[in-house]
Design a protein around this motif. Structure first.
Motif, PDB file in Angstrom:
ATOM      1  N   CYS A 203       0.881  -1.200  -0.037  1.00  0.00           N
ATOM      2  CA  CYS A 203       0.037   0.186   0.015  1.00  0.00           C
ATOM      3  C   CYS A 203       0.815   1.214  -0.081  1.00  0.00           C
ATOM      4  O   CYS A 203       2.001   1.524   0.784  1.00  0.00           O
ATOM      5  CB  CYS A 203      -0.959  -0.167   1.378  1.00  0.00           C
ATOM      6  SG  CYS A 203      -1.782   1.592   1.512  1.00  0.00           S
ATOM      7  N   THR A 204       0.365   2.326  -0.688  1.00  0.00           N
ATOM      8  CA  THR A 204       1.097   3.434  -0.630  1.00  0.00           C
ATOM      9  C   THR A 204       0.135   4.451  -0.486  1.00  0.00           C
ATOM     10  O   THR A 204      -1.022   4.568  -0.641  1.00  0.00           O
ATOM     11  CB  THR A 204       1.611   3.919  -1.928  1.00  0.00           C
ATOM     12  OG1 THR A 204       0.743   3.860  -3.238  1.00  0.00           O
ATOM     13  CG2 THR A 204       3.017   3.276  -2.495  1.00  0.00           C
TER      14      THR A 204
ATOM     15  N   ILE B 256      -1.597   7.719  -0.365  1.00  0.00           N
ATOM     16  CA  ILE B 256      -1.594   9.161  -0.967  1.00  0.00           C
ATOM     17  C   ILE B 256      -1.921  10.362  -0.150  1.00  0.00           C
ATOM     18  O   ILE B 256      -1.122  11.139  -0.229  1.00  0.00           O
ATOM     19  CB  ILE B 256      -3.018   9.076  -2.025  1.00  0.00           C
ATOM     20  CG1 ILE B 256      -2.822   7.722  -2.770  1.00  0.00           C
ATOM     21  CG2 ILE B 256      -2.643  10.087  -3.103  1.00  0.00           C
ATOM     22  CD1 ILE B 256      -2.025   7.615  -3.792  1.00  0.00           C
TER      23      ILE B 256
ATOM     24  N   ASP C  58      -6.415   5.023   2.332  1.00  0.00           N
ATOM     25  CA  ASP C  58      -5.727   4.093   1.824  1.00  0.00           C
ATOM     26  C   ASP C  58      -5.314   3.174   2.953  1.00  0.00           C
ATOM     27  O   ASP C  58      -5.611   1.921   2.665  1.00  0.00           O
ATOM     28  CB  ASP C  58      -4.491   4.891   0.970  1.00  0.00           C
ATOM     29  CG  ASP C  58      -4.885   6.037   0.167  1.00  0.00           C
ATOM     30  OD1 ASP C  58      -5.643   5.653  -0.925  1.00  0.00           O
ATOM     31  OD2 ASP C  58      -4.640   7.078   0.559  1.00  0.00           O
TER      32      ASP C  58
ATOM     33  N   ASP D 126       4.570   2.797   2.819  1.00  0.00           N
ATOM     34  CA  ASP D 126       5.460   3.861   2.563  1.00  0.00           C
ATOM     35  C   ASP D 126       5.337   4.895   3.597  1.00  0.00           C
ATOM     36  O   ASP D 126       6.056   5.800   3.588  1.00  0.00           O
ATOM     37  CB  ASP D 126       5.387   4.464   1.165  1.00  0.00           C
ATOM     38  CG  ASP D 126       3.834   4.923   0.782  1.00  0.00           C
ATOM     39  OD1 ASP D 126       3.061   4.698   1.712  1.00  0.00           O
ATOM     40  OD2 ASP D 126       3.802   5.674   0.079  1.00  0.00           O
TER      41      ASP D 126
ATOM     42  N   GLN E 240       9.334   1.679  -0.137  1.00  0.00           N
ATOM     43  CA  GLN E 240       9.107   3.087  -0.907  1.00  0.00           C
ATOM     44  C   GLN E 240       8.787   2.478  -2.335  1.00  0.00           C
ATOM     45  O   GLN E 240       9.402   1.604  -2.860  1.00  0.00           O
ATOM     46  CB  GLN E 240      10.208   4.074  -0.901  1.00  0.00           C
ATOM     47  CG  GLN E 240      10.372   4.677   0.524  1.00  0.00           C
ATOM     48  CD  GLN E 240       9.180   5.538   0.837  1.00  0.00           C
ATOM     49  OE1 GLN E 240       8.563   6.167   0.184  1.00  0.00           O
ATOM     50  NE2 GLN E 240       9.048   5.322   2.207  1.00  0.00           N
ATOM     51  N   GLU E 241       7.863   2.938  -3.018  1.00  0.00           N
ATOM     52  CA  GLU E 241       7.555   2.400  -4.402  1.00  0.00           C
ATOM     53  C   GLU E 241       8.782   2.578  -5.098  1.00  0.00           C
ATOM     54  O   GLU E 241       9.381   3.825  -5.024  1.00  0.00           O
ATOM     55  CB  GLU E 241       6.396   3.376  -5.075  1.00  0.00           C
ATOM     56  CG  GLU E 241       5.176   2.487  -5.517  1.00  0.00           C
ATOM     57  CD  GLU E 241       4.073   3.343  -6.001  1.00  0.00           C
ATOM     58  OE1 GLU E 241       4.574   4.743  -6.134  1.00  0.00           O
ATOM     59  OE2 GLU E 241       3.150   2.799  -6.454  1.00  0.00           O
TER      60      GLU E 241
ATOM     61  N   GLU F  65      -1.801  -5.663  -4.477  1.00  0.00           N
ATOM     62  CA  GLU F  65      -1.391  -4.362  -4.636  1.00  0.00           C
ATOM     63  C   GLU F  65      -2.605  -3.744  -4.380  1.00  0.00           C
ATOM     64  O   GLU F  65      -3.568  -3.735  -4.986  1.00  0.00           O
ATOM     65  CB  GLU F  65      -0.797  -3.965  -5.942  1.00  0.00           C
ATOM     66  CG  GLU F  65      -1.516  -4.330  -7.173  1.00  0.00           C
ATOM     67  CD  GLU F  65      -0.945  -3.836  -8.592  1.00  0.00           C
ATOM     68  OE1 GLU F  65       0.027  -4.318  -8.813  1.00  0.00           O
ATOM     69  OE2 GLU F  65      -1.803  -2.903  -9.092  1.00  0.00           O
TER      70      GLU F  65
ATOM     71  N   CYS G   3      -0.866   0.602  -6.647  1.00  0.00           N
ATOM     72  CA  CYS G   3       0.436   0.997  -6.395  1.00  0.00           C
ATOM     73  C   CYS G   3       1.625   0.018  -7.345  1.00  0.00           C
ATOM     74  O   CYS G   3       0.966  -0.975  -7.579  1.00  0.00           O
ATOM     75  CB  CYS G   3       0.628   0.946  -4.925  1.00  0.00           C
ATOM     76  SG  CYS G   3       0.872  -0.636  -4.238  1.00  0.00           S
ATOM     77  N   THR G   4       2.625   0.569  -7.589  1.00  0.00           N
ATOM     78  CA  THR G   4       3.490  -0.335  -8.249  1.00  0.00           C
ATOM     79  C   THR G   4       4.308  -1.057  -7.468  1.00  0.00           C
ATOM     80  O   THR G   4       5.174  -0.721  -6.525  1.00  0.00           O
ATOM     81  CB  THR G   4       4.624   0.561  -9.200  1.00  0.00           C
ATOM     82  OG1 THR G   4       3.762   1.546  -9.809  1.00  0.00           O
ATOM     83  CG2 THR G   4       5.369   0.003 -10.167  1.00  0.00           C
TER      84      THR G   4
ATOM     85  N   ASN H  60      -5.014  -6.660  -8.098  1.00  0.00           N
ATOM     86  CA  ASN H  60      -4.918  -5.365  -7.665  1.00  0.00           C
ATOM     87  C   ASN H  60      -6.129  -4.821  -7.260  1.00  0.00           C
ATOM     88  O   ASN H  60      -7.556  -4.906  -7.736  1.00  0.00           O
ATOM     89  CB  ASN H  60      -4.755  -4.599  -9.276  1.00  0.00           C
ATOM     90  CG  ASN H  60      -5.186  -2.896  -9.077  1.00  0.00           C
ATOM     91  OD1 ASN H  60      -5.094  -2.415  -7.854  1.00  0.00           O
ATOM     92  ND2 ASN H  60      -5.484  -2.393 -10.056  1.00  0.00           N
TER      93      ASN H  60
END
Ligand code: TRH
Length: 375
Positions: free
Chosen positions: A9-10, A12, A17, A41, A64-65, A82, A86-87, A105
């Motif tokens: 998870c990132t 935002i 999130d 992150d 970190q992404e 994901e 997120c990448t 996803n």
């Protein structure tokens, strides 16, 4: 052998999130008795919604992404998720292709047709792996919603042990907007005592920016009176206690995604301050959602008088979400219709909650999906 699931998870912004990722991680542990690893992150929002996260069974990792992660000590997972596109780290993608690991996803919640259509669809990746879309949603053919098995029991227990509010109580958890000051001024004109529970600081800041509240208000004290309105600043509670904030109130103004879902399960009248997107893309998402509860109500003879209520409600919901600005008189009339129509609003919310409740939850649907894909 309990399964191993990895979750990325990132953050935002805000709490949504991480709010969804955290709820999902715990749901995976409960449903599958899984060992769940969660990579994040940013831990600051998690610290607020789950101050005891470090003691949880969910295993937390910083990431970190764009960075690879150390997977040398970890067991190969059966599933990698994901969240919100997120990448993933390159070495995780390579691992997934090598071991043919299921890849999901977990998308933002939407009632739009495209979201319903693409649920559980694979999208072929450059390395030949298939990534599946998990579209949470409100219909049986979607990925469903997250909910704990004991949620209804907890809600019933709460209502049995707490008296009804003497004054109509609104829970307000929304984004920064001048609309709040406008609406509070209108509510003041009705001369009806209202208690407003203000969560987070975005609405308080909006009220100060519009000079509805003086700068010092709700800083030294948690309560501020303004005419017939009693404003109470709520402390931020851990996510486990968040539902209680909703159960305490009579009307819920909620936002984002996770609080939006919880309000629906609370079965209380609610309005949605949707997360704003570029080029007003959120308005289609908003309209797609509200079509569902109102459509369901049309098929129920209890709602013969709903048309006037619906028009007033949708006009206000549009105003809240930046689709239109109502003149003061129309805005006040619409609010009067909503307050007068509270019994209809309650039935609408209960009817919708019952509809969601009859459906299986996201974890049950995921279990079926995993069983099919790993046959
Ligand atoms: O905080 P949100 O606005 O979150 C988001 C993010 O902005 C995100 O980028 C966007 O993608 C998403 O919305 C749609 O709203 P949300 O989703 O309702 O999340 C709030 C979370 O905070 C939810 O899990 C409940 C929790 N919460 C608490 O645990 N305690 C509290 O006291 C409060 C007010 C909230």
């Amino acid at each position: 052998m309990n399964p191993h699931f990895w979750l990325f998870c990132t953050v935002i912004d805000n709490f949504g999130d991480v709010g969804v990722a955290w709820r999902l991680a715990q749901a995976l542990v409960r449903k599958f008795d899984a060992t769940v690893h969660l990579w994040l992150d940013d831990f600051s929002a998690l610290q607020k919604i789950a101050p005891d996260a470090a003691q949880s069974v969910v295993q937390l990792h910083a990431w970190q992404e764009g960075q690879e992660i150390d997977i040398s000590q970890l067991e190969i997972p059966q599933l990698v998720i994901e969240t919100f596109a997120c990448t993933l780290p390159e070495n995780v993608v390579t691992l997934m292709a090598k071991h043919r690991i299921l890849w999901l996803n977990w998308e933002y919640l939407s009632a739009e047709d495209w979201a319903v259509r693409t649920h559980a669809m694979p999208s072929l990746q450059r390395n030949g792996a298939s990534k599946y879309f998990w579209q949470m949603g409100f219909l049986p053919e979607t990925g469903g919603l997250l909910r704990e098995e004991d949620l209804m029991t907890r809600a019933n227990h709460y209502s049995q042990h707490h008296a009804e509010n003497t004054d109509l109580t609104l829970f307000l958890f929304g984004y920064q907007s001048p609309v709040w000051a406008k609406w509070l001024r209108i509510w003041q004109q009705f001369q009806r005592p209202l208690t407003l529970h203000l969560a987070d600081n975005k609405i308080i800041n909006s009220l100060k920016a519009q000079q509805f509240l003086p700068e010092h208000a709700l800083i030294e004290s948690d309560v501020y009176h303004s005419g017939c309105l009693k404003l109470c600043r709520l402390p931020f509670v851990p996510q486990q206690q968040f539902d209680e904030l909703l159960w305490q109130a009579d009307i819920l103004m909620i936002r984002g995604e996770d609080s939006f879902v919880r309000a629906q399960y609370a079965g209380k009248p609610f309005m949605w301050h949707i997360y704003p997107q570029q080029e007003q893309a959120h308005l289609e998402k908003l309209a797609a959602f509200w079509r569902l509860p109102f459509h369901l109500a049309q098929n129920n003879p209890v709602f013969t008088e709903i048309k006037t209520f619906q028009a007033a409600f949708l006009a206000l919901s549009d105003e809240l979400n930046g689709a239109q600005i109502l003149d003061e008189k129309t805005c006040a009339q619409n609010w009067q219709t909503l307050f007068d129509g509270l019994p209809i609003w309650r039935l609408l919310a209960q009817n919708w909650r019952d509809y969601l409740w009859q459906q299986s939850d996201a974890m049950t649907r995921l279990a079926t999906f995993l069983a099919e894909k790993t046959k």
